[in-house]
Design a protein around this motif. Structure first.
Motif, mmCIF file in Angstrom:
data_model
loop_
_atom_site.group_PDB
_atom_site.id
_atom_site.type_symbol
_atom_site.label_atom_id
_atom_site.label_comp_id
_atom_site.label_asym_id
_atom_site.label_seq_id
_atom_site.Cartn_x
_atom_site.Cartn_y
_atom_site.Cartn_z
ATOM 1 N N ILE A 211 0.852 -1.574 0.196
ATOM 2 C CA ILE A 211 -0.217 -0.083 -0.022
ATOM 3 C C ILE A 211 0.822 1.410 0.005
ATOM 4 N N ASP A 212 0.453 2.142 -0.738
ATOM 5 C CA ASP A 212 0.815 3.305 -0.758
ATOM 6 C C ASP A 212 0.112 4.471 0.101
ATOM 7 N N TRP A 213 0.548 4.195 1.555
ATOM 8 C CA TRP A 213 0.070 5.033 2.553
ATOM 9 C C TRP A 213 -0.140 5.953 2.754
ATOM 10 N N ASP A 214 1.018 7.222 2.467
ATOM 11 C CA ASP A 214 0.873 8.219 2.132
ATOM 12 C C ASP A 214 -0.740 8.663 1.090
ATOM 13 N N PHE A 215 -0.124 8.565 -0.055
ATOM 14 C CA PHE A 215 -1.664 9.033 -1.414
ATOM 15 C C PHE A 215 -2.544 7.550 -0.545
ATOM 16 N N TRP A 216 -2.829 6.701 0.300
ATOM 17 C CA TRP A 216 -4.442 6.939 0.423
ATOM 18 C C TRP A 216 -5.060 7.600 1.699
ATOM 19 N N LEU A 217 -3.722 8.047 2.380
ATOM 20 C CA LEU A 217 -4.575 9.399 3.009
ATOM 21 C C LEU A 217 -5.011 10.264 2.405
ATOM 22 N N GLY A 218 -3.922 10.629 1.484
ATOM 23 C CA GLY A 218 -3.709 11.717 0.207
ATOM 24 C C GLY A 218 -4.420 12.969 0.819
ATOM 25 N N PRO A 219 -6.106 14.039 0.966
ATOM 26 C CA PRO A 219 -6.192 15.020 1.676
ATOM 27 C C PRO A 219 -6.118 14.931 3.528
ATOM 28 N N ALA A 220 -6.217 13.861 3.722
ATOM 29 C CA ALA A 220 -6.581 13.444 5.029
ATOM 30 C C ALA A 220 -5.445 14.035 5.808
ATOM 31 N N ALA A 221 -5.554 14.083 6.797
ATOM 32 C CA ALA A 221 -4.455 14.675 8.004
ATOM 33 C C ALA A 221 -3.936 13.524 7.857
ATOM 34 N N PHE A 238 -12.131 9.510 7.507
ATOM 35 C CA PHE A 238 -11.894 9.047 6.437
ATOM 36 C C PHE A 238 -13.363 8.283 5.454
ATOM 37 N N GLY A 239 -14.228 8.592 6.442
ATOM 38 C CA GLY A 239 -16.081 8.064 6.729
ATOM 39 C C GLY A 239 -17.239 8.421 7.584
ATOM 40 N N GLY A 240 -17.885 8.154 7.809
ATOM 41 C CA GLY A 240 -18.955 8.956 8.701
ATOM 42 C C GLY A 240 -20.087 7.771 9.403
ATOM 43 N N GLY A 241 -19.362 6.197 9.643
ATOM 44 C CA GLY A 241 -20.352 5.336 10.296
ATOM 45 C C GLY A 241 -21.267 5.092 9.822
ATOM 46 N N LEU A 242 -22.359 4.136 10.052
ATOM 47 C CA LEU A 242 -23.208 3.432 9.357
ATOM 48 C C LEU A 242 -23.800 4.451 9.626
ATOM 49 N N ILE A 243 -23.974 5.695 9.213
ATOM 50 C CA ILE A 243 -25.137 6.776 9.123
ATOM 51 C C ILE A 243 -25.263 7.066 7.089
ATOM 52 N N ARG A 424 -5.039 18.022 3.254
ATOM 53 C CA ARG A 424 -3.476 18.513 3.284
ATOM 54 C C ARG A 424 -3.430 18.800 2.459
ATOM 55 N N SER A 425 -1.550 19.229 1.984
ATOM 56 C CA SER A 425 -1.137 20.357 1.231
ATOM 57 C C SER A 425 -0.575 18.622 0.322
ATOM 58 N N PRO A 426 -0.206 18.249 -0.933
ATOM 59 C CA PRO A 426 -0.447 19.587 -1.607
ATOM 60 C C PRO A 426 -1.952 19.563 -2.322
ATOM 61 N N TRP A 427 -2.885 18.597 -1.645
ATOM 62 C CA TRP A 427 -4.561 18.345 -2.168
ATOM 63 C C TRP A 427 -5.187 20.135 -1.846
#
Length: 431
Positions: A211-221, A238-243, A424-427
């Motif tokens: 896995i490319d972890w930094d790219f997986w995180l992308g715009p997230a902190a 990354f998501g919001g649970g069941l709702i 998160r930069s550069p996104w």
């Protein structure tokens, strides 16, 4: 990028709703080049692969590229898609290289939720049509941006809320609108599943080689790799649970039945990490939300980590009318009458067929340049907004919250920080 997934009305009213019944069948032989629709898959988890392969059932569709930052899902997509066509799709780990290809007509976006908005905006600007998995985006600000960019670039978009293409749900909506159930004062939806609670805490580790972890995180902190983050829906970054995962499907059935196009008058939330407080998820295992309208309420309920639920259904929805109660899930809907007021009815459903109809509708709309798909980006954004409102109210400690869609503001100033994430930069957040 997704790492752990997992009769239309036989009357003129169905056509008036803008849905023609597409042909379901085995993938046809590839049509001449001028009639070929080339698609690409971005996010190769099980749901993404299912989306792409169901689109490929339609005549003249080829999948020319697949993209994922995880090797396992990427290889699985290549193997499964190659079985359906006479050529192996090209592989990528950077979605931007897919969008640079002039031969790609449409893309399937089936990444974790926090990536949807950025990829969606880039795809619109690249002139691609889009089948986007639900929820449309991971914040209210993101889904509003997605509506704007799709409109600006006149793209055909289908959001993956396939219940909008289900035969038995079209029949259910017709029944509800017939008035046979009488005045409907309450709509209740629920979902209980074990996957929405993380496993016990584990230590951070270096990211695996696959896995490319930094790219997986992308715009997230940025955060260190942790095995529990593979249950990404359980973390607000990354998501919001069941709702947001199931809620957009189920709340949509309430909004559709009542023809609601705007946010609720107010949202009231209660809950927390009440069943499994020591687990590392930051989404809520227990959540109760009430949406207030002029003449009815709609409520959401989840108890994550367990499966016991009303009417023996892990998920479902009900409509309480003056003449009886209608209870439904993807398998069936049943009317339980008030004594002497209505006939008991049970209608069976087929979710696999609904998904094939939904992807076929996307195909037909792309070919005809019809932006009024079965689940437009506007509808997907509305359903996501309802889900996010429930979460935001609870993240503020519970209580009431009102959102003004015209001014993009809340009646509680502290809610503004949850309107959209800081990328998160550069996104950069789409403008």
């Amino acid at each position: 990028m997704n790492m752990n997934r997992r009769n239309f009305i036989k009357s003129s009213s169905a056509l008036a709703a803008g849905m023609a019944l597409p042909i379901i069948g085995k993938a046809a032989a590839i049509a001449p080049a001028s009639d070929t629709l080339n698609i690409a898959l971005i996010g190769c988890g099980g749901m993404g692969r299912g989306d792409a392969m169901d689109i490929m059932r339609n005549p003249g569709v080829r999948c020319v590229a697949v993209c994922d930052v995880c090797k396992g899902p990427l290889e699985a997509a290549v193997a499964e898609i190659t079985k359906m066509q006479d050529k192996r799709p090209d592989t990528y780990s950077d979605y931007r290289k897919v969008l640079d290809r002039k031969d790609v007509d449409a893309v399937v976006i089936a990444t974790p939720d926090h990536w949807h908005c950025r990829i969606f905006a880039d795809a619109c600007m690249a002139g691609k049509d889009i089948y986007c998995e639900k929820p449309a985006g991971n914040s209210i600000g993101e889904v509003e941006a997605m509506v704007a960019v799709a409109k600006k670039y006149n793209r055909v978009v289908q959001v993956g809320q396939q219940q909008r293409s289900s035969r038995h749900f079209h029949e259910m909506i017709e029944y509800l609108r017939s008035g046979k159930l009488g005045r409907i004062g309450r709509i209740h939806v629920w979902a209980n599943f074990t996957y929405i609670v993380c496993q016990p805490p584990v230590a951070d580790t270096p990211a695996p080689d696959d896995i490319d972890w930094d790219f997986w995180l992308g715009p997230a902190a940025y955060r260190p790799y942790n095995a529990n983050l593979r249950s990404w829906r359980n973390h607000f970054s990354f998501g919001g649970g069941l709702i947001t995962d199931w809620g957009v499907h189920l709340l949509d059935m309430g909004l559709w039945a009542k023809d609601i196009k705007t946010p609720p008058l107010r949202t009231l939330s209660g809950g927390g990490k009440l069943l499994f407080p020591d687990r590392p998820n930051d989404t809520f295992d227990t959540l109760s939300v009430t949406y207030q309208f002029d003449d009815f309420i709609m409520t959401w309920e989840n108890s994550g980590g367990v499966t016991t639920a009303p009417y023996g259904k892990e998920y479902g929805f009900l409509y309480q009318g003056e003449n009886g109660l209608l209870v439904a899930d993807r398998d069936s809907w049943t009317v339980y009458p008030e004594k002497g007021k209505a006939l008991e009815i049970t209608v069976k459903g087929n979710n696999d067929e609904a998904h094939r109809l939904h992807t076929a509708n996307f195909y037909e709309c792309v070919k005809s340049r019809n932006t009024n798909t079965a689940c437009t980006i506007e509808n997907g954004a509305l359903c996501a907004t309802y889900a996010h409102l429930g979460n935001i109210a609870m993240r503020l400690g519970g209580g009431s919250l009102t959102y003004n869609a015209q001014t993009h503001t809340f009646d509680r100033a502290e809610a503004a920080k949850y309107f959209r994430p800081e990328y998160r930069s550069p996104w950069q957040f789409p403008q």
